[in-house]
Design a protein around this motif. Structure first.
Motif, PDB file in Angstrom:
ATOM      1  N   GLU A 157      -1.373   1.907  -8.170  1.00  0.00           N
ATOM      2  CA  GLU A 157      -2.318   2.858  -7.589  1.00  0.00           C
ATOM      3  C   GLU A 157      -3.285   3.422  -8.622  1.00  0.00           C
ATOM      4  OE1 GLU A 157       0.959   2.982  -7.444  1.00  0.00           O
ATOM      5  OE2 GLU A 157       1.700   3.583  -5.456  1.00  0.00           O
ATOM      6  N   THR A 158      -2.779   3.730  -9.803  1.00  0.00           N
ATOM      7  CA  THR A 158      -3.594   4.374 -10.831  1.00  0.00           C
ATOM      8  C   THR A 158      -4.787   3.506 -11.228  1.00  0.00           C
ATOM      9  OG1 THR A 158      -1.668   5.534 -11.727  1.00  0.00           O
ATOM     10  CG2 THR A 158      -3.598   5.351 -13.156  1.00  0.00           C
ATOM     11  N   HIS A 159      -4.530   2.218 -11.450  1.00  0.00           N
ATOM     12  CA  HIS A 159      -5.607   1.340 -11.894  1.00  0.00           C
ATOM     13  C   HIS A 159      -6.603   1.037 -10.776  1.00  0.00           C
ATOM     14  CE1 HIS A 159      -3.062   0.742 -15.414  1.00  0.00           C
ATOM     15  NE2 HIS A 159      -4.110   0.208 -16.011  1.00  0.00           N
ATOM     16  N   ILE A 160      -6.130   0.978  -9.549  1.00  0.00           N
ATOM     17  CA  ILE A 160      -7.043   0.763  -8.423  1.00  0.00           C
ATOM     18  C   ILE A 160      -7.985   1.948  -8.285  1.00  0.00           C
ATOM     19  CG2 ILE A 160      -7.200   0.584  -5.911  1.00  0.00           C
ATOM     20  CD1 ILE A 160      -4.646  -1.078  -5.983  1.00  0.00           C
ATOM     21  N   ILE A 161      -7.420   3.158  -8.339  1.00  0.00           N
ATOM     22  CA  ILE A 161      -8.244   4.367  -8.236  1.00  0.00           C
ATOM     23  C   ILE A 161      -9.227   4.437  -9.399  1.00  0.00           C
ATOM     24  CG2 ILE A 161      -8.194   6.895  -8.344  1.00  0.00           C
ATOM     25  CD1 ILE A 161      -5.506   6.743  -6.844  1.00  0.00           C
ATOM     26  N   ARG A 162      -8.747   4.102 -10.600  1.00  0.00           N
ATOM     27  CA  ARG A 162      -9.604   4.140 -11.783  1.00  0.00           C
ATOM     28  C   ARG A 162     -10.753   3.134 -11.661  1.00  0.00           C
ATOM     29  NH1 ARG A 162      -6.162   3.314 -16.922  1.00  0.00           N
ATOM     30  NH2 ARG A 162      -5.111   5.120 -16.006  1.00  0.00           N
ATOM     31  N   THR A 163     -10.452   1.954 -11.128  1.00  0.00           N
ATOM     32  CA  THR A 163     -11.484   0.932 -10.951  1.00  0.00           C
ATOM     33  C   THR A 163     -12.603   1.437 -10.049  1.00  0.00           C
ATOM     34  OG1 THR A 163      -9.826  -0.825 -11.183  1.00  0.00           O
ATOM     35  CG2 THR A 163     -11.927  -1.429 -10.170  1.00  0.00           C
ATOM     36  N   VAL A 164     -12.223   1.997  -8.915  1.00  0.00           N
ATOM     37  CA  VAL A 164     -13.210   2.507  -7.954  1.00  0.00           C
ATOM     38  C   VAL A 164     -13.963   3.698  -8.537  1.00  0.00           C
ATOM     39  CG1 VAL A 164     -13.518   3.564  -5.680  1.00  0.00           C
ATOM     40  CG2 VAL A 164     -11.898   1.676  -5.976  1.00  0.00           C
ATOM     41  N   GLU A 165     -13.257   4.562  -9.253  1.00  0.00           N
ATOM     42  CA  GLU A 165     -13.878   5.749  -9.833  1.00  0.00           C
ATOM     43  C   GLU A 165     -14.938   5.374 -10.866  1.00  0.00           C
ATOM     44  OE1 GLU A 165     -12.493  10.052 -11.696  1.00  0.00           O
ATOM     45  OE2 GLU A 165     -11.207   8.297 -11.989  1.00  0.00           O
ATOM     46  N   ASP A 215     -27.480  -3.192  -9.418  1.00  0.00           N
ATOM     47  CA  ASP A 215     -26.441  -3.447  -8.427  1.00  0.00           C
ATOM     48  C   ASP A 215     -25.108  -3.403  -9.171  1.00  0.00           C
ATOM     49  OD1 ASP A 215     -28.201  -3.840  -6.313  1.00  0.00           O
ATOM     50  OD2 ASP A 215     -28.499  -5.940  -6.843  1.00  0.00           O
ATOM     51  N   HIS A 216     -24.095  -2.809  -8.549  1.00  0.00           N
ATOM     52  CA  HIS A 216     -22.814  -2.635  -9.235  1.00  0.00           C
ATOM     53  C   HIS A 216     -21.669  -3.250  -8.430  1.00  0.00           C
ATOM     54  CE1 HIS A 216     -24.293   0.252 -12.313  1.00  0.00           C
ATOM     55  NE2 HIS A 216     -25.169   0.539 -11.364  1.00  0.00           N
ATOM     56  N   CYS A 217     -20.712  -3.808  -9.131  1.00  0.00           N
ATOM     57  CA  CYS A 217     -19.534  -4.383  -8.494  1.00  0.00           C
ATOM     58  C   CYS A 217     -18.300  -4.022  -9.315  1.00  0.00           C
ATOM     59  CB  CYS A 217     -19.668  -5.901  -8.394  1.00  0.00           C
ATOM     60  SG  CYS A 217     -18.262  -6.714  -7.594  1.00  0.00           S
ATOM     61  N   ALA A 218     -17.266  -3.530  -8.653  1.00  0.00           N
ATOM     62  CA  ALA A 218     -16.009  -3.182  -9.324  1.00  0.00           C
ATOM     63  C   ALA A 218     -15.149  -4.435  -9.467  1.00  0.00           C
ATOM     64  CB  ALA A 218     -15.267  -2.113  -8.527  1.00  0.00           C
ATOM     65  N   VAL A 219     -14.487  -4.566 -10.617  1.00  0.00           N
ATOM     66  CA  VAL A 219     -13.617  -5.720 -10.859  1.00  0.00           C
ATOM     67  C   VAL A 219     -12.288  -5.215 -11.425  1.00  0.00           C
ATOM     68  CG1 VAL A 219     -13.288  -7.891 -12.094  1.00  0.00           C
ATOM     69  CG2 VAL A 219     -15.584  -7.212 -11.363  1.00  0.00           C
ATOM     70  N   ILE A 220     -11.189  -5.590 -10.775  1.00  0.00           N
ATOM     71  CA  ILE A 220      -9.869  -5.261 -11.304  1.00  0.00           C
ATOM     72  C   ILE A 220      -9.175  -6.558 -11.696  1.00  0.00           C
ATOM     73  CG2 ILE A 220      -8.808  -5.219  -8.984  1.00  0.00           C
ATOM     74  CD1 ILE A 220      -6.931  -3.005 -10.146  1.00  0.00           C
ATOM     75  N   ILE A 221      -8.614  -6.569 -12.910  1.00  0.00           N
ATOM     76  CA  ILE A 221      -7.924  -7.749 -13.432  1.00  0.00           C
ATOM     77  C   ILE A 221      -6.486  -7.369 -13.738  1.00  0.00           C
ATOM     78  CG2 ILE A 221      -7.833  -9.464 -15.279  1.00  0.00           C
ATOM     79  CD1 ILE A 221     -10.816  -9.059 -15.700  1.00  0.00           C
ATOM     80  N   ALA A 222      -5.543  -8.143 -13.239  1.00  0.00           N
ATOM     81  CA  ALA A 222      -4.130  -7.903 -13.509  1.00  0.00           C
ATOM     82  C   ALA A 222      -3.388  -9.221 -13.535  1.00  0.00           C
ATOM     83  CB  ALA A 222      -3.524  -6.975 -12.447  1.00  0.00           C
ATOM     84  N   GLU A 223      -2.216  -9.213 -14.183  1.00  0.00           N
ATOM     85  CA  GLU A 223      -1.420 -10.436 -14.218  1.00  0.00           C
ATOM     86  C   GLU A 223      -0.835 -10.760 -12.848  1.00  0.00           C
ATOM     87  OE1 GLU A 223       0.921 -11.320 -18.017  1.00  0.00           O
ATOM     88  OE2 GLU A 223       0.824  -9.120 -18.023  1.00  0.00           O
ATOM     89  N   ASP A 224      -0.609  -9.731 -12.065  1.00  0.00           N
ATOM     90  CA  ASP A 224      -0.055  -9.951 -10.731  1.00  0.00           C
ATOM     91  C   ASP A 224      -0.719  -8.986  -9.758  1.00  0.00           C
ATOM     92  OD1 ASP A 224       1.458 -10.668  -8.562  1.00  0.00           O
ATOM     93  OD2 ASP A 224       3.233  -9.532  -9.170  1.00  0.00           O
ATOM     94  N   VAL A 225      -1.552  -9.510  -8.884  1.00  0.00           N
ATOM     95  CA  VAL A 225      -2.158  -8.697  -7.834  1.00  0.00           C
ATOM     96  C   VAL A 225      -1.265  -8.837  -6.616  1.00  0.00           C
ATOM     97  CG1 VAL A 225      -4.219  -8.246  -6.467  1.00  0.00           C
ATOM     98  CG2 VAL A 225      -4.445  -9.169  -8.782  1.00  0.00           C
ATOM     99  N   ILE A 252     -15.992  -5.097  -4.426  1.00  0.00           N
ATOM    100  CA  ILE A 252     -14.881  -5.145  -5.368  1.00  0.00           C
ATOM    101  C   ILE A 252     -14.298  -6.555  -5.418  1.00  0.00           C
ATOM    102  CG2 ILE A 252     -13.194  -4.389  -3.624  1.00  0.00           C
ATOM    103  CD1 ILE A 252     -11.805  -2.809  -5.903  1.00  0.00           C
ATOM    104  N   ILE A 253     -13.974  -6.979  -6.628  1.00  0.00           N
ATOM    105  CA  ILE A 253     -13.396  -8.302  -6.866  1.00  0.00           C
ATOM    106  C   ILE A 253     -12.057  -8.123  -7.572  1.00  0.00           C
ATOM    107  CG2 ILE A 253     -13.639 -10.451  -8.181  1.00  0.00           C
ATOM    108  CD1 ILE A 253     -16.673 -10.168  -7.854  1.00  0.00           C
ATOM    109  N   ALA A 254     -11.046  -8.873  -7.141  1.00  0.00           N
ATOM    110  CA  ALA A 254      -9.736  -8.845  -7.789  1.00  0.00           C
ATOM    111  C   ALA A 254      -9.482 -10.207  -8.440  1.00  0.00           C
ATOM    112  CB  ALA A 254      -8.640  -8.525  -6.776  1.00  0.00           C
ATOM    113  N   LEU A 255      -9.167 -10.188  -9.742  1.00  0.00           N
ATOM    114  CA  LEU A 255      -8.867 -11.407 -10.486  1.00  0.00           C
ATOM    115  C   LEU A 255      -7.424 -11.379 -10.962  1.00  0.00           C
ATOM    116  CD1 LEU A 255     -12.050 -11.719 -12.758  1.00  0.00           C
ATOM    117  CD2 LEU A 255     -11.612 -12.889 -10.591  1.00  0.00           C
ATOM    118  N   GLN A 256      -6.712 -12.450 -10.706  1.00  0.00           N
ATOM    119  CA  GLN A 256      -5.348 -12.565 -11.227  1.00  0.00           C
ATOM    120  C   GLN A 256      -5.388 -13.365 -12.519  1.00  0.00           C
ATOM    121  OE1 GLN A 256      -1.769 -12.411  -8.687  1.00  0.00           O
ATOM    122  NE2 GLN A 256      -1.639 -14.581  -9.128  1.00  0.00           N
TER     123      GLN A 256
END
Length: 289
Positions: free
Chosen positions: A76-84, A97-107, A124-128
């Motif tokens: 939750e913390t990193h998702i909120i931080r990404t959007v913030e 133009d802006h796009c949020a990107v979250i990268i984690a070893e396991d989404v 928003i884009i999620a990268l594993q």
């Protein structure tokens, strides 16, 4: 000779860290698979909100990516931080133009569902990310597990289907000065064709001629600037003339074949010559087509 890759858990392996991954991406942002990206900043301080891991930008556009890294599984913390961080950057620099990107070893599927709820209104884009050791080397592989939702735009030939608006609607969404600049540019356009008029739509201000949409130019007024879109094939001659002007924020949208120009408070007035020339070329192209 074949060497089988060995999967590495970066979160638990003491030889690697988030900082290590951050440096790898910063040195070559293209490894993310999001295009020809360049590094704009890392560990970017956010007012009262920590630090943004990476700020990347498409080398050929005004598209920026606010990237948040996480070893291990999403939480939750990193998702909120990404959007913030995405929200802070888009408000500070609205010309991009802006796009949020979250990268984690396991989404995880749970948080993927949460991210998909955001994706209707937040790009928003999620990268594993997976790390492998092959012999004496370590490599990172990034897989897009969730792409941003791309909404269809109203094409100029389908302008009749665009949600209609009026001048008061845009006066409530932008500053008086920005609409005055739109009026100035309309006068320039009317020197080319006196029958041209503004056509107010919900998402942009276009043009009409004889009651029909004629959108070779579009205006998107904001509070402090105007995004000017001019449908015109890119050329070295035009680009050089723009570069010689006072227009600082200029980009070319290859997918839609149009120049994207961000106009400040006085840019329309001080750059009339180059704008008139661009308008005339775009008008002639529209007539031909």
């Amino acid at each position: 000779m074949y060497t089988a890759p060995e999967r590495i858990n970066l979160k638990t392996d003491p030889n690697y860290s988030e900082k290590w991954v951050q440096e790898i991406i910063a040195n070559d942002p293209t490894i993310l698979g999001l295009g020809e990206l360049v590094l704009r900043d890392k560990e970017r301080i956010q007012p009262k909100a920590g630090r943004l891991d990476l700020l990347l930008q498409d080398a050929e556009s005004l598209r920026r990516y606010e990237v948040e890294l996480q070893l291990g599984s999403t939480d939750e913390t990193h998702i909120i931080r990404t959007v913030e961080y995405w929200d802070i950057e888009r408000k500070r620099y609205p010309q991009y133009d802006h796009c949020a990107v979250i990268i984690a070893e396991d989404v995880t599927s749970r948080f993927l569902n949460v991210l998909s709820l955001f994706n209707g209104s937040i790009p928003i884009i999620a990268l594993q990310m997976k790390a492998f050791r092959v012999g004496d080397h370590v490599t990172l592989i990034f897989t897009k597990v969730m792409d941003e939702m791309v909404r269809g735009l109203v094409d100029e030939d389908e302008a009749a289907e665009a949600a209609p608006a009026d001048r008061p609607y845009w006066e409530s969404r932008s500053a008086k000065n920005t609409l005055c600049q739109v009026d100035q540019m309309l006068h320039m356009l009317q020197e080319i064709d006196s029958s041209l008029k503004l056509k107010f739509n919900k998402y942009y201000i276009g043009l009409e001629r004889d009651g029909q949409a004629f959108n070779f130019v579009q205006f998107r007024p904001r509070k402090k600037h105007i995004v000017l879109l001019v449908k015109l094939e890119e050329s070295d001659e035009i680009s050089k003339k723009i570069e010689a002007s006072d227009l600082d924020s200029v980009d070319y949208d290859i997918k839609r074949n149009r120049y994207k120009i961000s106009l400040g408070a006085t840019d329309a007035e001080t750059n009339q010559d180059v704008l008139k020339e661009i308008f005339k070329l775009a008008y002639e192209r529209r007539i031909e087509n």
